[in-house]
Design a protein around this motif. Structure first.
Motif, mmCIF file in Angstrom:
data_model
loop_
_atom_site.group_PDB
_atom_site.id
_atom_site.type_symbol
_atom_site.label_atom_id
_atom_site.label_comp_id
_atom_site.label_asym_id
_atom_site.label_seq_id
_atom_site.Cartn_x
_atom_site.Cartn_y
_atom_site.Cartn_z
ATOM 1 N N ASN A 95 0.812 -1.214 0.000
ATOM 2 C CA ASN A 95 0.000 0.000 0.000
ATOM 3 C C ASN A 95 0.850 1.271 0.000
ATOM 4 N N ALA A 96 0.218 2.388 -0.343
ATOM 5 C CA ALA A 96 0.859 3.694 -0.246
ATOM 6 C C ALA A 96 1.136 4.006 1.232
ATOM 7 N N PRO A 97 2.108 4.882 1.504
ATOM 8 C CA PRO A 97 2.911 5.624 0.534
ATOM 9 C C PRO A 97 4.113 4.817 0.036
ATOM 10 N N GLY A 98 4.747 5.339 -1.018
ATOM 11 C CA GLY A 98 5.937 4.694 -1.541
ATOM 12 C C GLY A 98 6.006 4.765 -3.045
ATOM 13 N N GLU A 99 7.141 4.361 -3.596
ATOM 14 C CA GLU A 99 7.331 4.303 -5.043
ATOM 15 C C GLU A 99 6.472 3.183 -5.615
ATOM 16 N N LYS A 100 5.676 3.496 -6.636
ATOM 17 C CA LYS A 100 4.801 2.496 -7.228
ATOM 18 C C LYS A 100 5.620 1.470 -8.011
ATOM 19 N N LEU B 147 14.914 -0.795 -4.149
ATOM 20 C CA LEU B 147 14.420 0.316 -3.320
ATOM 21 C C LEU B 147 14.286 -0.108 -1.861
ATOM 22 N N LEU B 148 13.733 -1.290 -1.642
ATOM 23 C CA LEU B 148 13.589 -1.772 -0.263
ATOM 24 C C LEU B 148 14.946 -1.969 0.401
ATOM 25 N N THR C 270 13.939 2.507 1.042
ATOM 26 C CA THR C 270 12.888 3.337 0.454
ATOM 27 C C THR C 270 11.568 2.588 0.442
ATOM 28 N N ASP C 271 10.493 3.264 0.822
ATOM 29 C CA ASP C 271 9.165 2.643 0.819
ATOM 30 C C ASP C 271 8.689 2.409 -0.609
ATOM 31 N N ILE C 272 7.927 1.329 -0.799
ATOM 32 C CA ILE C 272 7.307 1.064 -2.089
ATOM 33 C C ILE C 272 5.805 0.853 -1.906
#
Length: 397
Positions: free
Chosen positions: A337-342, A354-355, A359-361
């Motif tokens: 789920n959001a937030p994060g890079e799609k 990213l993880l 970084t959130d995805i």
């Protein structure tokens, strides 16, 4: 209720959940689907789709410092809880899998969650177990599903029927958790919007003759027969008998009755057939079409997209946790789920990178999956109908 994560698990259970890491390079994922039984015509594509995500992650070189992913298949049979439980136990004890992709059908999923994965602290994500009862299963936060509950599909299907001007139906359903839950949701919703249900009756799978069941449904009457069963078992048998006797000529189905094998079995005798199954909420470009076609996987069948997403979420959550254990369950909701890079289908390598960088995805995947408590998809539905001998999508609901 769900999401009471890992509290109270024994040390032995946690050791079992970690045992899958005995091989420092290879992570095994159990794939439990009904490769035999009443859904055997649709599970090959589901298995291949889930394994496509595993292959993508494995080949990325970015999973947990370069580990590879190996799927290990087992047969849930869809309907035999003891066989599914035994299969899950074998995957954990003999194969050393780190997690379970599946099972597929609701009854066997309940058995595996209650008897195997929760006691041993293992995460599992089902692509297709839709019983409303699974929304409140005591799972210690370890069970998720990328499909929506049939509590929602029942309401959607009721509206589809009413929108077509059909205000009186008979209902037949397979006599298990899936069929009963779906039928209850449909009947309640249909009556709530002004429809009449002349009879709602269970049928057993595996019978050679359904004339008695069809006789009772026919005597009750109705402008259509709603069949909430399985495409390779009792649902097909009921429809065959209803057509042969002239009891009904308008049929309505859910996800368990969708597939080309039904058309092949009934041929030109089937004239009016429509229903619902979970669809994709992906907007704009849909990369899953290209990657699935390249892999030789048809995407029109039930739960093919949800299968890719179930496997992808398992592995992305492990990456977020930094380990291939039940601890990944703490990260599933955040990854999905959001937030994060799609992250779209085909972009799992980027998601892993990213993880790893902290970084959130926001995993969108093949179905546009969005998870709500208690760890299940919100879901959108395809309304389909039979047109010129083929199943065509009418709209999204």
């Amino acid at each position: 209720m769900k999401k009471i994560f890992l509290a109270g698990l024994s040390t032995a259970a946690l050791m079992t959940a970690t045992a899958a890491l005995a091989d420092d390079h290879e992570i095994k994922i159990g794939v439990i689907l009904g490769f035999s039984g009443p859904l055997e015509s649709i599970t090959p594509a589901m298995g291949a789709s889930g394994e496509l995500a595993m292959k993508e992650v494995s080949e990325s070189g970015a999973f947990l410092g370069g580990k590879t992913v190996t799927p290990v298949r087992a047969d849930s049979t869809c309907i035999d809880a003891a066989a599914a439980t035994s299969a899950a136990e074998r995957l954990l004890s003999s194969e050393g899998v780190a997690a379970i992709f599946g099972p597929d059908c609701s009854g066997v999923t309940t058995a595996v969650v209650n008897n195997v994965t929760v006691p041993q602290g293992v995460i599992n994500i089902s692509p297709s177990a839709t019983s409303p009862a699974l929304s409140s299963i005591e799972d210690n936060g370890l069970f998720f599903r990328t499909s929506p509950s049939d509590a929602r599909q029942g309401a959607i299907l009721a509206q589809v029927v009413m929108d077509r001007g059909i205000d009186e139906v008979a209902v037949t359903f397979t006599n298990n958790d899936y069929g009963k839950g779906f039928a209850d949701a449909f009947v309640e919703s249909y009556k709530g919007i002004g429809g009449t249900v002349t009879l709602s009756a269970a049928h057993e799978d595996g019978r050679a003759d359904y004339s008695a069941e069809v006789g009772a449904l026919s005597a009750a009457g109705g402008d259509a027969l709603v069949v909430l069963g399985y495409i390779d078992q009792g649902g097909l048998g009921v429809m065959r008998s209803a057509i042969d006797t002239g009891a009904f000529d308008v049929f309505v189905g859910g996800d368990g009755m969708y597939g080309t094998s039904l058309l092949e079995s009934l041929g030109d005798d089937l004239e009016t057939w429509f229903g619902t199954l979970p669809g994709s909420a992906v907007e704009g470009d849909d990369p899953f079409v290209a990657i699935s076609e390249a892999a030789g996987i048809g995407i029109d069948g039930p739960y093919v997209r949800e299968s890719y997403d179930a496997a992808a979420l398992l592995l992305l959550a492990m990456q977020a946790a930094g380990e291939a254990t039940g601890a990944a369950a703490e990260h599933v909701m955040a990854v999905a789920n959001a937030p994060g890079e799609k992250i779209a289908a085909g972009e799992l390598a980027r998601g892993l990178e990213l993880l790893a960088a902290g970084t959130d995805i926001d995993y969108v995947g093949a179905s546009g999956v969005e998870l709500i408590e208690p760890g299940e998809s919100t879901g959108v539905y395809r309304e389909y109908e039979l047109v010129d001998g083929a199943l065509k999508d009418v709209r999204m609901r």
